[in-house]
Design an enzyme around this catalytic site. Structure first.
Site, PDB file in Angstrom:
ATOM      1  N   LYS A  86      14.989  36.907  27.933  1.00 59.53           N
ATOM      2  CA  LYS A  86      14.037  35.718  28.056  1.00 59.53           C
ATOM      3  C   LYS A  86      13.559  35.203  26.976  1.00 59.53           C
ATOM      4  CE  LYS A  86       9.780  37.626  30.051  1.00 59.53           C
ATOM      5  NZ  LYS A  86       8.770  38.835  30.037  1.00 59.53           N
ATOM      6  N   SER A  88       6.880  38.975  35.067  1.00 63.75           N
ATOM      7  CA  SER A  88       6.823  37.392  34.185  1.00 63.75           C
ATOM      8  C   SER A  88       8.419  36.940  34.044  1.00 63.75           C
ATOM      9  CB  SER A  88       5.714  37.827  32.689  1.00 63.75           C
ATOM     10  OG  SER A  88       6.396  38.394  31.537  1.00 63.75           O
ATOM     11  N   SER A 123       6.455  43.735  34.345  1.00 61.98           N
ATOM     12  CA  SER A 123       7.395  42.672  33.613  1.00 61.98           C
ATOM     13  C   SER A 123       9.036  42.277  33.918  1.00 61.98           C
ATOM     14  CB  SER A 123       7.290  41.891  32.887  1.00 61.98           C
ATOM     15  OG  SER A 123       5.252  41.284  32.475  1.00 61.98           O
TER      16      SER A 123
END
Length: 508
Positions: free
Chosen positions: A66, A152, A176
């Site tokens: 990420k 996210s 997330s």
């Protein structure tokens, strides 16, 4: 483990599934990523042909990282203009551990800016497109229906779902990892808070952030978890070695008592009554019911439980997370860190606000600015008692709900603080999301829905486990009535991560 003989048919997604021992070429990666937008930067061509020691535990496993986790060889931008082009001088601890274990890092995954969002539309790199395609669709894969991948960590989930990587690491603050896993039909695992190092992870909310794992199946998540679950003295929030040892021994003993090798007859599964809010789309309940019936058919006891503080968890979460974000993001002022925008000529530079304001206004997106303002207000003298302290009290009540419902004592507390009820449960089971992936048109920041609270309600089922810091895994449970993936979440006591993954594997 019973799972080896009790596998269910997985939902068939219309995506290319490759041999797990084969590394995808960089050209193919670029081509497939073009219609997904899951990866925002890729490793060099030379690293794609790099061969490593076959004896390493993650040899041949491709991993996406990420974009809010530091990597020295790839930019780390948090999908924000504020950090555009930033290269970290160091690797995060989890990245170092992955590399030592032989994992092949393919690139950085798209995400909501600084991890703030539930639909992965708040990104300077553009939204992530869900790789799933409706089973009855005859359109080419590149022309499939465009839906949100969730956030996210939407880029991480989409990279796994689109077969760009075997595993992706993301961060889970309020869901997330688990929410995009549900939307994309992958496995998403949030470990117990403090088990995986956060050193090198750019902070959103320190007391909530966890490094989470997304995998093509539970085995990939488990293998990666075993590599990353190590004490890191550089992380002040890391669980101490003695605490880890105590939790591991308690988990092993409890799993042994359950006798999961041949049956689930001793397993008690709690169904929280508060996890069926009015916002829950009834069309996703059929896969959840099938999962409950499956566990019941294997002998598990299904027990309704009450967690009375759950309805207040979402409100408490957004106050706490926004307050911590306003503090963490204060460092990006255009002077020490972040984008620098020169004030216009004639600006009174004796006021620091005039120097900061232009850089922060341009560098941060609308969602980040909204949460900074909310958090700053919650920490003011007028609002601190009524909002921030109240939210912390509610958080404690949520934690107590979990301790009260599990029959295993919390390893973080002394046995005198909590005597578990033998009538309690071993795991909790609930839907991972209130609906399937929403269309990108309705999830767009420019749409009218952005002015409502609907995007914030997406986390209502995942936030309680984050507030309590307990492990939770979202597992694909089939397709909803609209043909899109649905996930179910398995939750257990702090430190009982292996139990969560064992039951997740059984469901898988």
């Amino acid at each position: 483990m019973l799972v080896s003989t009790c596998r269910r048919t997985k939902p068939q997604f219309r995506l290319l599934r490759r041999n797990h021992s084969t590394l995808i070429s960089r050209d193919e990666l670029v081509s497939k990523n073009r219609t997904v937008n899951a990866l925002v930067s890729l490793t060099s061509e030379s690293s794609f042909s790099h061969h490593q020691d076959v004896s390493l535990p993650l040899h041949g496993v491709t991993v996406a990282v990420k974009d809010n986790i530091c990597t020295s060889g790839l930019p780390t931008t948090c999908s924000s203009e504020m950090l555009e082009g930033f290269y970290s001088p160091l690797d995060a601890t989890v990245v170092e551990l992955l590399q030592r274990a032989g994992a092949h890092i393919i690139g950085k995954a798209n995400c909501d800016e600084f991890g703030m969002g539930s639909l992965n539309v708040h990104s300077s790199h553009g939204p992530v497109i869900n790789p799933h395609q409706h089973p009855t669709s005859s359109a080419p894969w590149e022309s499939r229906e465009r839906r949100s991948a969730g956030g996210s960590s939407g880029g991480s989930a989409a990279a796994v779902s689109a077969s760009l990587a075997h595993v992706a690491i993301g961060t889970d603050t309020g869901g997330s990892v688990r929410l995009p896993a549900s939307y994309c039909g992958t496995v998403g695992f949030k470990p117990s808070y403090g088990l995986l190092s956060r050193w090198g992870v750019i902070s959103y909310a320190d007391s909530l952030d966890c490094v989470g794992l997304l995998g093509r199946n539970v085995d990939y998540a488990l293998r990666t978890f075993d590599v990353l679950s190590q004490y890191d003295s550089k992380d002040p929030s890391a669980a101490r070695p003695e605490t880890r040892r105590r939790a591991s021994e308690a988990c092993k003993e409890h799993v042994s008592q359950l006798g999961l090798d041949n049956t689930l007859q001793k397993l008690k599964v709690g169904i929280p009554q508060e996890y069926f809010p009015s916002e829950l789309d009834k069309s996703i309940l059929n896969p959840f019911r099938r999962t409950v019936d499956f566990l019941k058919s294997l002998g598990a006891s299904i027990i309704p439980v009450n967690m009375p503080s759950t309805p207040y968890a979402l409100s408490a979460y957004y106050v706490i997370a926004s307050a911590e974000a306003s503090s963490n993001l204060a460092r990006y002022d255009g002077i020490q860190y972040g984008l620098r925008v020169e004030p216009p000529p004639g600006t009174d530079l004796t006021k620091t606000s005039n120097v900061y304001a232009h850089s922060r206004s341009q560098g941060f997106g609308s969602e980040v600015k909204k949460r900074i303002l909310l958090g700053t207000y919650a920490l003011t003298a007028d609002a601190f008692d009524n909002y921030f302290l109240q939210a912390q009290r509610l958080r404690q009540l949520v934690r107590q709900d979990f301790d009260n419902v599990f029959r295993m004592p919390n390893p973080l507390r002394s046995t005198h603080q909590h005597q578990p009820d033998e009538q309690g449960v071993d795991i909790l089971l609930h839907s991972s999301a209130i609906r399937t992936a929403p269309p990108l048109a309705s999830a767009s920041p420019s749409s009218d829905s952005e002015d409502s609270l609907s995007s914030y309600v997406q986390d209502v089922l995942t936030v309680p486990a984050s507030l309590a810091g307990v492990p939770a895994a979202s597992v694909p449970a089939g397709l909803a009535d609209d043909g899109w993936p649905v996930g179910v979440s398995v939750v257990s006591q702090w430190g009982f991560d292996k139990l969560v993954l064992d039951i997740a594997r059984a469901i898988e």
